[in-house]
Design an enzyme around this catalytic site. Structure first.
Site, PDB file in Angstrom:
ATOM      1  N   TYR B 113       0.833  -1.207   0.000  1.00 31.25           N
ATOM      2  CA  TYR B 113       0.000   0.000   0.000  1.00 31.25           C
ATOM      3  C   TYR B 113       0.863   1.251   0.000  1.00 31.25           C
ATOM      4  CZ  TYR B 113      -4.363  -2.426   1.229  1.00 31.25           C
ATOM      5  OH  TYR B 113      -5.478  -3.217   1.232  1.00 31.25           O
ATOM      6  N   TYR B 152      -1.232  -9.791   0.849  1.00 35.93           N
ATOM      7  CA  TYR B 152      -0.142  -9.305   1.698  1.00 35.93           C
ATOM      8  C   TYR B 152      -0.271  -9.860   3.112  1.00 35.93           C
ATOM      9  CZ  TYR B 152      -3.508  -5.788   3.265  1.00 35.93           C
ATOM     10  OH  TYR B 152      -4.599  -5.162   3.753  1.00 35.93           O
ATOM     11  N   ARG B 162      -3.766 -11.544   3.858  1.00 37.68           N
ATOM     12  CA  ARG B 162      -5.037 -11.119   3.272  1.00 37.68           C
ATOM     13  C   ARG B 162      -5.140 -11.646   1.843  1.00 37.68           C
ATOM     14  NH1 ARG B 162      -8.264  -7.379   4.551  1.00 37.68           N
ATOM     15  NH2 ARG B 162      -9.621  -9.076   3.956  1.00 37.68           N
ATOM     16  N   HIS B 165      -7.695  -8.134  -2.506  1.00 38.24           N
ATOM     17  CA  HIS B 165      -8.994  -7.477  -2.274  1.00 38.24           C
ATOM     18  C   HIS B 165      -8.926  -6.013  -2.643  1.00 38.24           C
ATOM     19  CE1 HIS B 165      -6.758  -6.672   1.459  1.00 38.24           C
ATOM     20  NE2 HIS B 165      -7.484  -5.559   1.543  1.00 38.24           N
ATOM     21  N   HIS B 167     -10.919  -2.454  -1.440  1.00 37.44           N
ATOM     22  CA  HIS B 167     -11.848  -1.845  -0.481  1.00 37.44           C
ATOM     23  C   HIS B 167     -12.847  -0.961  -1.231  1.00 37.44           C
ATOM     24  CE1 HIS B 167      -9.411  -2.768   3.190  1.00 37.44           C
ATOM     25  NE2 HIS B 167      -8.426  -2.758   2.325  1.00 37.44           N
TER      26      HIS B 167
END
Lengths: 202, 247
Positions: B113, B152, B162, B165, B167
């Protein structure tokens, strides 16, 4: 005794919520987290202008977890009526009833520069006390939490408010009432524990 | 009292809070201290809940729904599997929810991120920011182009990852419809292993968050497509200023 069937009456079910996670700022306040150049400004940062009618207020607060720890990665949105108690879906140059604020990464403070809202009618016609609707998301919160902020200096209106009146445990009403006056209010939110803020199923 | 100030008949269907994740889901460790322990207080919707902000198409920039390009240097584009994500915003009655803001954010193709709190060793992509937004059309449709995010690791259990995905943050027509969720990808073996996914009890609810590969919507020689419909709360009677037929 029959149990309800598991077959929904309506064709679809609401998309289930998931946590906003620790990086919610990337999507909702990218400039705040250093992603510049994609959007001109972060949404929800300006609610009032020079011509906005009503009493200017600054509302600041923090969010704490059940261990009394300051939460620095929460994101708060508010929704409120104008000074006459009317909600405007579309923001105008004069007023936007919606605001968005990330908690400060150091102090944990969220902050809104807005106006004190007027009284909004309840469905039964009674007037609600001035209030601001708040919605909180963060890492660890699976479904956004809804609460309200009322004002310490609206004693009579608060005493007659139909929503505050729904709170069975009267000592919990105080968790919804911000402290201050003369244009500055502070309001801490406790997700859990002895000072737990009242959250609503709206 | 002005006419616009009259209490509405509209009332959102109550949230099915056993379909949504519960607040306290200890396998997702951060929820333990961030979940209210006392019951929520319920009351009938007032105008404060049935109204909400509306956003105009004029706020959108031309690349707001193109994450492949919206952070890239001129002539460059983000690295990764190019995908189109498209779907509709609907309510529980199956009606389209037009003109609502949909915001999305994600990691890059390597699972990193662009956020100072993300210390994962996978590198940033200099041409990928990770945020986008759009507004649903009259039929509730939305779409955006991006790269498929990577999985990640995260500090929950000793080896939790995770699933890939994206959000999503969605507005409806009332503040009570406000929703944040996550979209997963069909066939990802990490979905069933994830403590955040497993905050949801019903496998059908997880299935609803799992986007399907949509070959018909893919752009040949350019990008694959995934379909992801978003469902917001329905209402007993939907009174929008410009859509009286809802009543």
């Amino acid at each position: 005794m029959t149990r309800p069937t598991d077959t929904p009456l309506y064709p679809l079910r609401e998309s289930p919520s998931q946590t906003a996670g620790p990086y919610v700022h990337i999507g909702l306040t990218p400039n705040f987290c250093g992603i510049g150049g994609v959007y001109a400004t972060d949404l929800g940062t300006t609610m009032v202008g020079d011509r906005t009618k009503g009493e200017r207020i600054t509302l600041e607060g923090r969010v704490f977890d059940g261990g009394g720890n300051l939460i620095r990665d929460a994101l708060v949105e508010i929704w409120q009526a104008d000074a006459d108690g009317v909600h405007h879906a579309k923001a105008t140059a004069d007023f936007c009833g919606w605001g968005r604020s990330p908690a400060d990464a150091e102090t944990g403070l969220f902050r809104f520069d807005t106006i004190k809202p007027g009284r909004v009618p309840f469905p039964d016609g009674r007037l609600q006390a001035p209030h601001i609707n708040l919605w909180i998301v963060a890492r660890g919160i699976n479904l956004g939490l809804n609460t309200r902020i009322y004002f310490e200096d609206e004693l009579d209106a608060n005493a007659a408010d139909p929503v505050l009146g729904r709170i069975e445990h009267r000592d919990r009403v105080a968790t919804l009432i911000s402290k201050g006056g003369a244009g500055r209010y502070s309001h801490d939110i406790h997700l859990q524990g002895p000072q737990e803020t009242v959250f609503f199923d709206i | 009292m002005t006419s616009s100030n009259r209490p509405p008949v509209a009332n959102f269907f109550p949230r099915d809070r056993s379909w949504h994740p519960k607040a306290l889901t200890p396998d997702y460790k951060t929820s333990v201290l961030r979940s209210p322990a006392k019951p929520l207080v319920a009351f009938g919707n007032s105008l404060s809940e049935t109204t909400g902000p509306a956003f105009g198409h004029d706020m959108l920039g031309p690349l707001d729904n193109d994450l492949v390009l919206n952070f890239a240097s001129p002539g460059m584009s983000a690295i990764g599997e190019r995908i189109i994500v498209e779907g509709r915003v609907l309510d529980e009655r199956g009606q389209p929810v037009p003109n609502v803001l949909v915001e999305f954010w994600q990691a890059n193709a390597g699972g990193r991120y662009r956020h100072k709190k993300d210390g994962y060793l996978a590198p940033l992509d200099p041409n990928f920011g990770g945020c986008g937004r759009t507004i649903s059309g009259e039929d509730g449709a939305y779409s955006f182009r991006t790269v498929r995010p990577g999985p990640y690791p995260w500090p929950n259990g000793p080896n939790d990852w995770r699933p890939a995905h994206i959000h999503f943050s969605v507005f409806g027509h009332g503040f009570a419809q406000r929703l944040i969720t996550q979209m997963y990808f069909e066939g990802d073996p990490l979905i069933a292993r994830c403590p955040i996914v497993r905050t949801i009890n019903d496998p059908r609810a997880v299935d609803q968050l799992t986007a399907r590969l949509d070959m018909n919507a893919s752009a040949p020689m350019d990008a694959l497509a995934y379909r992801f419909d978003i469902v917001l709360r329905g209402s007993r009677s939907t009174l929008f200023e410009n859509r009286m037929e809802g009543n």
